[in-house]
Scaffold this active site. Sequence first.
Site, PDB file in Angstrom:
ATOM      1  N   HIS A 187       0.799  -1.089  -0.106  1.00 33.79           N
ATOM      2  CA  HIS A 187       0.100   0.218   0.237  1.00 33.79           C
ATOM      3  C   HIS A 187       0.711   1.217  -0.076  1.00 33.79           C
ATOM      4  O   HIS A 187       0.403   2.331  -0.335  1.00 33.79           O
ATOM      5  CB  HIS A 187      -1.096  -0.064   1.113  1.00 33.79           C
ATOM      6  CG  HIS A 187      -0.385   0.516   2.525  1.00 33.79           C
ATOM      7  ND1 HIS A 187      -0.099  -0.670   3.283  1.00 33.79           N
ATOM      8  CD2 HIS A 187       0.057   1.326   3.036  1.00 33.79           C
ATOM      9  CE1 HIS A 187       0.432  -0.126   4.477  1.00 33.79           C
ATOM     10  NE2 HIS A 187       0.344   1.132   4.386  1.00 33.79           N
ATOM     11  N   ASP A 227      -0.139  -7.563   0.955  1.00 34.00           N
ATOM     12  CA  ASP A 227       0.422  -6.293   1.217  1.00 34.00           C
ATOM     13  C   ASP A 227       1.855  -6.160   1.655  1.00 34.00           C
ATOM     14  O   ASP A 227       2.564  -5.593   2.444  1.00 34.00           O
ATOM     15  CB  ASP A 227      -0.400  -5.581   2.552  1.00 34.00           C
ATOM     16  CG  ASP A 227      -0.164  -4.165   2.608  1.00 34.00           C
ATOM     17  OD1 ASP A 227       0.468  -3.595   1.535  1.00 34.00           O
ATOM     18  OD2 ASP A 227      -0.543  -3.618   3.615  1.00 34.00           O
ATOM     19  N   GLY A 296       3.445   6.097   8.334  1.00 33.91           N
ATOM     20  CA  GLY A 296       4.772   5.926   8.122  1.00 33.91           C
ATOM     21  C   GLY A 296       5.670   4.902   8.477  1.00 33.91           C
ATOM     22  O   GLY A 296       6.626   4.554   8.048  1.00 33.91           O
ATOM     23  N   ASN A 297       4.959   3.956   9.495  1.00 36.83           N
ATOM     24  CA  ASN A 297       5.729   3.070  10.041  1.00 36.83           C
ATOM     25  C   ASN A 297       5.438   1.760   8.901  1.00 36.83           C
ATOM     26  O   ASN A 297       6.230   0.740   9.139  1.00 36.83           O
ATOM     27  CB  ASN A 297       5.187   2.395  11.437  1.00 36.83           C
ATOM     28  CG  ASN A 297       5.844   3.054  12.539  1.00 36.83           C
ATOM     29  OD1 ASN A 297       5.309   3.915  13.091  1.00 36.83           O
ATOM     30  ND2 ASN A 297       7.042   2.635  12.879  1.00 36.83           N
ATOM     31  N   SER A 298       4.496   1.943   8.094  1.00 33.60           N
ATOM     32  CA  SER A 298       4.059   0.645   7.205  1.00 33.60           C
ATOM     33  C   SER A 298       5.487   0.190   6.597  1.00 33.60           C
ATOM     34  O   SER A 298       6.102   0.991   5.933  1.00 33.60           O
ATOM     35  CB  SER A 298       2.978   1.125   6.180  1.00 33.60           C
ATOM     36  OG  SER A 298       1.879   1.352   6.967  1.00 33.60           O
ATOM     37  N   GLY A 354     -14.829 -22.822   3.468  1.00 30.92           N
ATOM     38  CA  GLY A 354     -14.965 -23.593   4.543  1.00 30.92           C
ATOM     39  C   GLY A 354     -14.063 -23.326   5.790  1.00 30.92           C
ATOM     40  O   GLY A 354     -13.577 -22.248   5.785  1.00 30.92           O
TER      41      GLY A 354
END
Length: 539
Positions: A187, A227, A296-298, A354
């Site tokens: 992202h 991600d 910003g830590n992403s 399932g």
Amino acid sequence: MKLGLLSIFAISALFFYSCSSIKQPDSVYETPDFTMEDVKKEEIKRIEALLDKNPVQALWRATLVKDSDIQAKCFDAVVTEFEKEISNKNWFAALRLHKSLAAVGYEGVGNLSKSRKELESLCLENVPGVKMKSSSSSDKVSSYIAGTVTVWVDRGIRIHNGMGYADRVIGSGFFISENGYIITNHHVIADLVDPKTEGYSRLYIKLAADSDTRIPAKVVGWDPVLDLALLKAEVDAAYVFSFGSSEDLDVGDKIYAIGSPVGLERTLTSGIVSATGRKLFTLGSVMQIDAAVNSGNSGGPCIDRNGNVQAIVFAGMLQYEGLNFAIPVEYLKSELPALYSGGKVEHSWIASYGHTKKEEGKDVGLEVQYVMPGGSAHRAGISVGDVIIAADGQPVKTLEDMQNILIRNAARGIILVKYKNANNEEKECSVYLASRPENPGYVIYSSDIIANSFVPIYGMKLVATSTTSKKKYSIEQIISGSVADESGFSENDPVDIRTIKFDDEKTSVYAEIYAKNRKKGYLDVSMAVVAALDSPYYF
């Protein structure tokens, strides 16, 4: 990235939903009877037409028909494709073809120019990070900051109310090789790889030791579902992280997060593992942590005391302090070869739904609660009530086991699946791995009647109660923990499906349901029920 995860459905209920209808598909796929000669000939024609476009799928369908002539044609086509990929040194595609041939019992698999073992080794050759050993360093935790970077996406100028503003996305990343390969979140760099994005975007990194210099970088591979993204910059890494195993972590264990919250480089926070197995992704589970995480830590590393990467930070919740999430490093290790091969990672599925089946408190397999008509599992002979116990030679005791196998196997391949049927008989079949759609629930709704498609979408199995009205049903079954269960519906409740609407992106569905709810003393209730069209329970 900060996500208001708990309020997603509450907010989505306010969105405008289009395509209002109670629509059944024009036709629903039924398993052909290949003992009938005309049916068999028609299927062989379709297989021959498919040979040039998708030889692996053609081969799989030929095995279902059990006609030796068309099987031989398909074997030749896939072997030719295999040798072509070998000559191009496309080891990842060659391995997929090799495994597919083996899964359908090709007798010449031992005579192919490369063995499965050789191809698996070649797939890992030169892939950054895969051969690293876990670290047992006694360095100070602060020393690991040198291996992190700030990821900077410059999107040019954004105009708002006639005024121009600098438009940028800031995230974090970390080195997994000395020659500049970096891991971050998808992202963070999504605008750079989204074909729908219009305008200017440039990617840079900033080293921890030099926050003033922006170094150009490029995106190598990306995975929107998990991600994750792999970047490359022409720079020598000051420190390279090793991978740990988040399976070794337990609730309460100490962890550290490194990143650039709100652009503040070289920030290290600490905390504990708050929980594991959170189903916030549509594929796999994530770890909950309480280390401080902000925008910003992403993409930054979540490490243990020895500096081993145990997870990748990807989200937090602004309104709930200490409620943050990270992607277990096992997912990264599983798909690094796919990320390194370049482009978007394409996940696979067998068009089923399932949950983990338990017996006497133990996980014993994956119970199939729905199969999509015409999907891979349906064509292969897997039915509702079957319990998958192995796939691709690996045991399956839980839904997560099956998801991990699918993550490791590329779409457009074939694997062997073992299962137990309703009579507890053990069966085996070859299953084609189709490309997983962005919104499986919408594909299912378009392929099946409402009474069946509501099983994976809402968790309720319906039975029509009127031959003249397509709106009147009775609830036959409620799946525990599903949207229907949490909304208070019960088995045997009579319901009218009044309206079904989808949002414009086909990511969620809105249904107006009139019910005589048993839990409320058969009080007449009209309810608006919203559900996502993807979930971790599709496989």
